[in-house]
Design a protein around this motif. Structure first.
Motif, PDB file in Angstrom:
ATOM      1  N   GLN A  13       0.718  -1.166   0.106  1.00 26.77           N
ATOM      2  CA  GLN A  13       0.200   0.064   0.016  1.00 26.77           C
ATOM      3  C   GLN A  13       0.649   1.071   0.084  1.00 26.77           C
ATOM      4  O   GLN A  13       0.772   2.065  -0.513  1.00 26.77           O
ATOM      5  CB  GLN A  13      -0.698   0.038   1.379  1.00 26.77           C
ATOM      6  CG  GLN A  13      -2.015   0.936   1.002  1.00 26.77           C
ATOM      7  CD  GLN A  13      -3.081   0.918  -0.085  1.00 26.77           C
ATOM      8  OE1 GLN A  13      -3.279  -0.338  -0.482  1.00 26.77           O
ATOM      9  NE2 GLN A  13      -3.352   1.766  -0.628  1.00 26.77           N
TER      10      GLN A  13
ATOM     11  N   SER B 133       1.300   4.353  -2.915  1.00 22.83           N
ATOM     12  CA  SER B 133       1.114   5.940  -2.676  1.00 22.83           C
ATOM     13  C   SER B 133       2.629   6.419  -2.802  1.00 22.83           C
ATOM     14  O   SER B 133       2.654   7.559  -3.315  1.00 22.83           O
ATOM     15  CB  SER B 133       0.956   6.020  -1.077  1.00 22.83           C
ATOM     16  OG  SER B 133      -0.071   5.220  -0.513  1.00 22.83           O
TER      17      SER B 133
ATOM     18  N   THR C  12      -5.379   0.894  -7.220  1.00 22.23           N
ATOM     19  CA  THR C  12      -4.981  -0.159  -6.209  1.00 22.23           C
ATOM     20  C   THR C  12      -5.460  -1.574  -6.912  1.00 22.23           C
ATOM     21  O   THR C  12      -6.601  -1.560  -7.598  1.00 22.23           O
ATOM     22  CB  THR C  12      -5.142   0.152  -4.891  1.00 22.23           C
ATOM     23  OG1 THR C  12      -6.862   0.224  -4.743  1.00 22.23           O
ATOM     24  CG2 THR C  12      -4.803   1.311  -4.250  1.00 22.23           C
TER      25      THR C  12
ATOM     26  N   GLU D  47      -9.275   1.503  -0.678  1.00 19.71           N
ATOM     27  CA  GLU D  47      -9.567   2.763  -1.346  1.00 19.71           C
ATOM     28  C   GLU D  47      -9.164   2.489  -2.693  1.00 19.71           C
ATOM     29  O   GLU D  47      -8.119   1.983  -3.247  1.00 19.71           O
ATOM     30  CB  GLU D  47      -8.573   4.001  -0.918  1.00 19.71           C
ATOM     31  CG  GLU D  47      -8.708   5.363  -1.451  1.00 19.71           C
ATOM     32  CD  GLU D  47     -10.061   5.792  -1.155  1.00 19.71           C
ATOM     33  OE1 GLU D  47     -10.748   6.066  -2.052  1.00 19.71           O
ATOM     34  OE2 GLU D  47     -10.455   6.089   0.138  1.00 19.71           O
TER      35      GLU D  47
ATOM     36  N   VAL E   4      -5.547   5.867  -5.570  1.00 22.99           N
ATOM     37  CA  VAL E   4      -4.599   6.687  -4.784  1.00 22.99           C
ATOM     38  C   VAL E   4      -4.220   7.842  -5.503  1.00 22.99           C
ATOM     39  O   VAL E   4      -3.819   7.659  -6.728  1.00 22.99           O
ATOM     40  CB  VAL E   4      -3.391   6.067  -4.148  1.00 22.99           C
ATOM     41  CG1 VAL E   4      -2.353   7.091  -3.527  1.00 22.99           C
ATOM     42  CG2 VAL E   4      -3.577   4.844  -3.615  1.00 22.99           C
TER      43      VAL E   4
END
Length: 346
Positions: free
Chosen positions: A102, A106, A124, A225, A228
């Motif tokens: 993750q 980002s 993602t 989510e 990103v």
């Protein structure tokens, strides 16, 4: 088909417009094209390009600007992509580490934004909705608490409303059956198997198990989510986008709601290599003044997401394309091997 002279003039016009942001006139083209042509000849060629819909004439100027169709021809056939500077490749490579996927994504979004000076976006991977165990707790007559424990030890809770009341022993029986037969499987696969296998189970726990599977799938997929985003504020400073309030509102709707962004990134995941969506020609891009440069990334040979840059149509494509391409390759490498392999640009 454009002849070589028209191609050179169109390429020069677009490069000058990207660099300066001003409509380009025949004098500028004469100075920068390297062609020994009279101003009258240049004006004639520009008139032909305008008739073909490749350039347009703003009302306030004698110069011309590219249309979406002109940009498309430029990026498809006339563009000379510049390899990234050596230091930039090292910068991307040094920061993309696979310790936490993750965080890796980002970081990739942030790098794309920093290097392009526009917005970096990463779709993602869809999380597999796996579980280690489930439990049911009775809250009241027809309300239950479903507790889902993932293989990583994360706990998700969902409240279920049921058609009937269940005894503690029935709840234990249903949880034991799910844990014994399905632990470690994706909830999508469980749903398919339940269709076949539940006929042999008693009706009283069948409905409960189906509810549990549906609620669990939602719980584990909603949490992630889908996109990103980094550096969307960079676009506030782009004159082509910020000089119109309606454009800015639509732009920030795109980032806030994310649905359109997911559709765009999802569509690009079905193709290999870098793709360019130019506003005005792609229904997926909500504004004529916006372009999206994207590429899919992989883990162990399987495409699991896409990443890219969102910026104005007047962007330096020859710079942005290699930034997106190399970032996608290095993210794929990091996710597949644990660390990026060295990628030589050029």
């Amino acid at each position: 088909m454009l002849d070589a002279r028209a191609q050179t003039l169109l390429k020069t016009l677009i490069e000058r417009y990207i660099a300066d942001g001003q409509p380009v006139g025949s004098r500028t083209l004469s100075r920068h094209s390297g062609l020994d042509l009279s101003p009258a000849t240049i004006r004639n060629v520009m008139a032909d390009l305008e008739e073909m819909g490749l350039i347009a004439s703003p009302h306030t100027s004698a110069g011309r600007v590219p249309t979406p169709r002109g940009y498309r021809l430029f990026v498809d056939t006339l563009l000379t992509v510049q390899p990234l500077e050596h230091g930039q490749t090292e910068q991307i490579e040094g920061r993309l580490r696979a310790d936490e996927p993750q965080r890796l994504l980002s970081t990739a979004a942030s790098l794309l934004s920093n290097l392009s000076h526009f917005a970096g976006v990463v779709m993602t991977p869809r999380r597999a909705s796996l579980f280690r165990q489930v439990e049911f707790l009775r809250l009241s007559d027809r309300r239950l608490l479903l507790i889902i424990v993932t293989p990583e030890g994360d706990v998700q809770n969902r409240i279920l409303s049921t058609e009937r009341d269940y005894s503690p022993s029935q709840l234990t029986e249903a949880a034991n059956y799910i844990n014994q037969h399905y632990a470690g499987l994706d909830f999508g696969a469980i749903r398919d198997r339940l269709q076949r296998e539940l006929a042999s189970l008693r009706d009283d726990i069948t409905a409960l198990m189906q509810k549990a599977v549906e609620a669990s799938t939602r719980a584990l997929t909603e949490e992630a989510e889908p996109v990103v985003i980094s550096g969307e504020r960079n676009l506030v400073g782009v004159a082509d986008l910020s000089d119109n309030v309606d454009r800015m509102r639509r732009l920030f709707d795109l980032f806030e709601q994310k649905t359109g962004l997911v559709q765009l990134l999802d569509a690009s995941s079905r193709a290999q290599g870098v793709q360019i969506f130019i506003g005005g020609e792609s229904e997926l891009v909500p504004m004529d003044q916006l372009s999206v440069v994207v590429a899919p990334y992989e883990a162990d040979g399987r495409i699991i997401g896409t990443l890219g840059v969102i910026g104005p149509t007047r962007m330096a494509y020859e710079r942005v394309i290699p930034i997106v391409d190399i970032t996608a390759r290095l993210v794929s490498s990091a996710l597949s091997h644990g660390n990026p392999t060295r990628h030589e640009s050029g």
